[in-house]
Design a protein around this motif. Structure first.
Motif, short mmCIF file in Angstrom:
data_model
loop_
_atom_site.label_atom_id
_atom_site.label_comp_id
_atom_site.label_asym_id
_atom_site.label_seq_id
_atom_site.Cartn_x
_atom_site.Cartn_y
_atom_site.Cartn_z
N GLN A 1 0.82 -1.21 0.00
CA GLN A 1 0.00 0.00 0.00
C GLN A 1 0.85 1.26 0.00
OE1 GLN A 1 -2.29 0.79 3.48
NE2 GLN A 1 -0.59 0.52 4.89
N GLY A 2 0.28 2.29 -0.60
CA GLY A 2 0.85 3.63 -0.49
C GLY A 2 1.85 4.01 -1.53
N PHE A 3 2.84 3.16 -1.82
CA PHE A 3 3.93 3.53 -2.69
C PHE A 3 4.26 2.41 -3.66
CE2 PHE A 3 4.58 5.65 1.38
CZ PHE A 3 4.61 6.98 0.99
N GLN A 4 4.96 2.79 -4.71
CA GLN A 4 5.52 1.79 -5.61
C GLN A 4 6.76 1.20 -4.92
OE1 GLN A 4 6.04 3.34 -9.50
NE2 GLN A 4 7.09 1.54 -10.31
N THR A 5 6.95 -0.08 -5.09
CA THR A 5 8.06 -0.73 -4.39
C THR A 5 9.40 -0.34 -4.98
OG1 THR A 5 7.82 -2.68 -5.80
CG2 THR A 5 6.67 -2.70 -3.68
N LEU A 6 10.41 -0.38 -4.12
CA LEU A 6 11.80 -0.14 -4.49
C LEU A 6 12.59 -1.42 -4.26
CD1 LEU A 6 12.24 3.27 -2.64
CD2 LEU A 6 12.13 3.01 -5.12
N SER A 7 13.64 -1.61 -5.00
CA SER A 7 14.51 -2.76 -4.79
C SER A 7 15.25 -2.60 -3.46
CB SER A 7 15.51 -2.89 -5.93
OG SER A 7 16.47 -3.87 -5.64
N SER A 8 15.49 -3.72 -2.79
CA SER A 8 16.23 -3.67 -1.52
C SER A 8 17.63 -3.11 -1.71
CB SER A 8 16.31 -5.08 -0.91
OG SER A 8 15.03 -5.55 -0.56
#
Length: 473
Positions: A100-107
């Protein structure tokens, strides 16, 4: 001789000295109250912001979620139930776990952010929303048509579905570094927090309000999408609402949401708080496509009575204090000049007896400085009383936090998004007194005395012995 004459003159002119001291005291007391209330406003706002992004976090790095295209069903909750032959009444249940809320980023973004100049710590977190649907289908009954079983067309009566939908928030936390991030805005009131070795453990920390609502206790198990997690701790937020209902290790959150090696937020702590803007610019320049949000950015979205009171204290209060101080200094100077004018015969006689103009000036300035210090003592006492009164009353202020940086909720610093578009907080206003404020008050008292003494000394230095002789009857 100087102090003897000073003491005698101040005692002889007590009323005039009291008027000068009272004027300075009023201005100094107002400065103390306004300064302490402004400091209280900053503390209150700091509590509100820390409840959103956690203690020790200076900024967050996120990537705004892309708006869905028209007709695109991806990302919408979908629930599938298997057909059952056992008839009506059997309960069906399924969970939908969504980022939820944001687009995911790579670790790897967390590592890259941590390598930027000026960054002391960087940890990642994954914000999830879980929608749980459970209920049962009721099978309808076929009623024969008119004329008995063989006559006419039958129809179905009864049947249907009764399902309950519940949603709650889960936050994947980096258990190897709990020094920054949303969980730091809460205190563990029962049980314990995560251990650094529990990176892949099925353990959870529950928010106190959520635990009460669901009747959860230490050692209980909560099931998220078929996986059971043991409650090891109960967290109580310092102010406002909790960041999430449940906290679990980030690796478990990634597995539940099928987001391996993904995060939604990178929490950043800088090495020098004075270089926050420079670090923000560096991250934005070196890591494209991300949004960097600082506490200052989030502070701009604070509204409500806290924002209104803060504006009044910093703007109206500041200028009012300056105006009162200037008026008090002018009144003290004019009263000192008036007193010197009434002492023409006295000063003229002293000059005729051999007093130099500098000695007369020093005597006038000394009297004015003592009046200023007396006003300072009185002003500090009044200011402390006013500040303590504000703290004792502790009026409640409301703060509304709006979304920033493309967030879908109030987690403007990139924290887990709440269930509404903004979040309201209530904080108690205090008026702390600092040594700096007291030092400023003492400095103003001395300055007021010197200004008044400068006026009176200038007038006294222009007197001549002949002026005294003309007034001798």
């Amino acid at each position: 001789m100087f102090f003897t004459y000073l003491r005698r003159e101040l005692r002889r002119r007590r009323k005039a000295a009291l008027v000068v001291a009272s004027g300075l005291a009023l201005g100094i007391a107002l400065v103390i109250v306004v300064s302490s209330v402004s400091a209280g406003m900053e503390q209150a706002q700091g509590k509100v912001l820390q409840s959103l992004y956690g203690l020790g976090t200076d900024m967050t790095v996120t990537k705004a979620a892309e708006p869905p295209e028209e007709g695109d069903a991806e990302g919408r909750p979908r629930f599938q139930f298997d057909a059952k032959d056992s008839g009506s009444g059997e309960e069906q249940s399924t969970d939908r776990v969504m980022v939820q809320g944001f687009q995911t980023l790579s670790s790897s973004t967390v590592t890259k952010v941590g390598e930027q100049q000026g960054v002391a710590e960087a940890v990642g977190g994954l914000s999830l929303n879980v929608v749980k649907v459970n209920g049962q289908f009721a099978q309808g009954e076929i009623q024969p048509g008119q004329g008995g079983p063989g006559g006419g067309q039958g129809r179905v009566q009864g049947g249907g579905a009764d399902f309950e939908v519940n949603s709650y928030t889960v936050y994947g936390t980096d258990v190897t570094n709990l020094a920054i991030g949303p969980l730091t805005s809460s205190k563990i009131s029962k049980g314990r927090t995560f251990r650094s070795s529990e990176t892949d453990a099925k353990v959870a920390v529950a928010d106190e309000s959520y635990a009460k609502e669901k009747d959860l206790a230490l050692g209980d198990a909560v099931t998220i999408s078929g996986t059971k997690f043991e409650i090891i701790g109960i967290a109580t937020p310092d102010s406002g609402d909790a960041t999430a209902n449940l906290y679990i290790p980030v690796e478990q959150a990634q597995a539940l949401s099928d987001s391996k090696d993904k995060v939604t937020t990178v929490y950043v702590q800088v090495t020098d708080s004075q270089r926050i803007d420079a670090v923000k610019s560096t991250i934005q320049q070196n890591i494209s496509g991300t949004t960097v949000t600082t506490s200052a950015d989030l502070a701009d979205t604070v509204s409500g009575s806290l924002s209104t009171a803060s504006s009044l204290a910093s703007n109206v209060g500041k200028w009012l204090s300056i105006a009162v101080l200037v008026a008090a200094f002018l009144v003290a100077g004019l009263l000192t000049m008036s007193a010197v004018s009434r002492r023409v015969r006295e000063f003229g006689t002293l000059k005729a007896l051999g007093w130099k103009s500098g000695r007369v000036t020093r005597q006038v300035v000394g009297e004015a400085v003592v009046n200023g210090l007396a006003g300072g003592v009185l002003g500090i006492a009044l200011g402390l009383a006013g500040a303590y009164t504000v703290t004792a009353v502790s009026p409640t202020l409301q703060a509304q936090i709006g979304a920033t940086g493309g967030t879908a909720g109030p987690g403007g610093m990139g924290g887990p998004v709440r269930q509404s578009a903004s979040q309201a907080f209530e904080v108690a206003l205090t008026a702390p007194i600092s040594l700096t404020t007291i030092g400023t008050a003492v400095g103003l008292a001395v300055a007021g005395g010197l200004i008044a003494g400068a006026f009176g000394g200038w007038r006294a230095s222009r007197l001549r012995p002949a002026d005294a002789l003309r007034r001798v009857e």
